[in-house]
Write an enzyme that holds these catalytic residues in place. Structure first.
Site, PDB file in Angstrom:
ATOM      1  N   GLU A   1       0.827  -1.208   0.000  1.00 54.92           N
ATOM      2  CA  GLU A   1       0.000   0.000   0.000  1.00 54.92           C
ATOM      3  C   GLU A   1       0.864   1.262   0.000  1.00 54.92           C
ATOM      4  O   GLU A   1       0.544   2.231  -0.679  1.00 54.92           O
ATOM      5  CB  GLU A   1      -0.956   0.009   1.197  1.00 54.92           C
ATOM      6  CG  GLU A   1      -2.124  -0.951   1.052  1.00 54.92           C
ATOM      7  CD  GLU A   1      -3.011  -0.630  -0.146  1.00 54.92           C
ATOM      8  OE1 GLU A   1      -3.074   0.541  -0.563  1.00 54.92           O
ATOM      9  OE2 GLU A   1      -3.627  -1.561  -0.686  1.00 54.92           O
TER      10      GLU A   1
ATOM     11  N   CYS B   1     -14.069  -0.729 -15.106  1.00 59.51           N
ATOM     12  CA  CYS B   1     -14.554   0.655 -15.051  1.00 59.51           C
ATOM     13  C   CYS B   1     -13.343   1.585 -15.160  1.00 59.51           C
ATOM     14  O   CYS B   1     -13.046   2.377 -14.278  1.00 59.51           O
ATOM     15  CB  CYS B   1     -15.323   0.894 -13.754  1.00 59.51           C
ATOM     16  SG  CYS B   1     -16.299   2.395 -13.802  1.00 59.51           S
TER      17      CYS B   1
HETATM   18  S1  SF4 Z   1     -21.523  -0.088 -15.919  1.00 56.57           S
HETATM   19 FE1  SF4 Z   1     -21.017   1.662 -14.623  1.00 56.57          FE
HETATM   20  S2  SF4 Z   1     -19.670   0.811 -13.058  1.00 56.57           S
HETATM   21 FE2  SF4 Z   1     -19.754  -0.659 -14.732  1.00 56.57          FE
HETATM   22  S3  SF4 Z   1     -18.025  -0.169 -16.076  1.00 56.57           S
HETATM   23 FE3  SF4 Z   1     -19.808   0.935 -16.856  1.00 56.57          FE
HETATM   24  S4  SF4 Z   1     -19.672   2.932 -15.869  1.00 56.57           S
HETATM   25 FE4  SF4 Z   1     -18.362   1.571 -14.689  1.00 56.57          FE
END
Ligand code: SF4
Length: 351
Positions: A48, A201
């Site tokens: 970390e 994401c």
């Molecule tokens: S659905 Fe929402 S949380 Fe999932 S990758 Fe797409 S933007 Fe990110």
């Protein structure tokens, strides 16, 4: 409230993590964790600290070298400062390396070599701030602390379609993250959100089609995911200037200085030089016919760009300037220098 509508975010993320957890040398896999294997708090803490401001890819080799050389917190606590700073060189942000040693010594001396296991007690250790205390507490000790790094901020901003810009939106994002943190497997959950942000994401082009949170995700529904999280524009970095002096004796010994403990590159070895400012005065460490090298060294720190002019001169045999270090060629290793000082060395060697 842990759910987003009918959707149980933490359960879905944990199920996804069980299938897709990234492998990392400091991590206990979900399978091993379910079998009763517990992470080593020393390795969690070390990773970390190294990962602050740095990527997983950049940290792996450093982590392996550190843990091979110093496999326990007691071993690290007993290591000479220069050896640790030398192994750290290249990772940047050297105050972290100094705090790393202070923390290892505090754990070894004040806690009998055993890491404290709660957020508050971890926060008392040198170099451990709120993020790191939460991360160690969750990952190493499976406590339901909310861990908010850049990946988690991005996932929360998108999941809840929050358009207020960072850093002002941090408290709201942390609040959302806290409502999702489960009491069951909080350590795996913390790593699951970070993995989701790092692999699916992602900052550019999130792969929403394979995301386990695609159903409840509000920004996906609104089509705004690529715009989030918003950020308050940063001020451009100023440029500072400096002079650096490299002097070598006939037997190849070099003149170095140890920088003051406090401040940038504190405690590191480097070449003697001027302050870094708009118009620094030339401050050679001893009178000589100093020659400026063609070219310059450019380096960027967190808050400013630096341009250094490099000067060289022979180091007289009988000279021992106050507060400076003469290092013989067998002792000197370029890796003891921070990156900016190594760039100066490279420029000099290249000519
Ligand atoms: S659905 Fe929402 S949380 Fe999932 S990758 Fe797409 S933007 Fe990110």
């Amino acid at each position: 409230m842990r759910d987003t509508g009918e959707f149980d975010v933490s359960s879905e993320l944990l199920a996804w993590y069980d299938r897709h957890a990234r492998k990392m040398p400091w991590r206990v896999s979900p399978v091993d964790r379910a079998a009763g294997v517990r992470p080593d708090p020393y390795r969690v803490w070390l990773s970390e600290v190294m990962l602050q401001q740095t990527t997983v890819a950049a940290v792996r080799d450093y982590f392996m070298r550190f843990t091979t050389r110093w496999p326990t917190v007691q071993a690290l606590a007993a290591a000479p400062d220069d050896q640790v700073m030398g192994e750290w060189a290249g990772l940047g942000y050297y105050a972290r390396a100094r705090n790393l040693l202070k923390c290892a010594r505090a754990v070894a001396e004040d806690h009998d070599g055993i890491f404290p296991d709660t957020y508050d007690t971890l926060l008392d250790l040198p170099g451990i701030g709120p993020y790191t205390a939460a991360a160690i507490s969750a990952i190493a000790f499976d406590r339901p602390e909310t861990v908010l790094d850049g990946n988690v901020e991005r996932v929360m901003a998108r999941l809840y379609n929050i358009h207020d810009p960072l850093p002002g939106s941090k408290p709201a994002l942390k609040n959302k993250a806290a409502t999702l943190t489960p009491d069951v497997r909080p350590g795996d959950y913390a790593q699951a959100v970070m993995d989701l942000g790092a692999t699916i994401c992602t900052p550019k082009s999130p792969t929403c089609g394979i995301c386990p949170l695609r159903d409840p995700c509000l920004s996906r529904k609104a089509g705004t995911q690529a715009d989030l999280p918003r950020k308050t524009p940063k001020k451009p970095k100023p440029t500072r200037y400096g002079h650096v002096y490299i002097a070598q004796r006939n037997d190849a010994a070099l003149l170095l200085e140890r920088r003051p403990d406090k401040g940038l590159l504190g405690g590191m070895l480097g070449w003697p030089g001027s302050d870094w400012s708009d118009a620094p005065a030339e401050t050679p460490p001893f009178p000589a016919d100093w020659q400026a090298l063609p070219g310059e060294v450019r380096h960027t720190f967190t808050h400013f760009h630096l341009i250094l002019r490099i000067w060289t001169a022979p180091l007289p045999e009988d000279l021992a300037p106050n507060d400076l270090i003469i290092m013989d060629k067998h002792t000197f290793r370029p890796k003891v220098l921070p990156t900016v000082m190594r760039k100066a060395l490279d420029l000099w060697l290249g000519q």
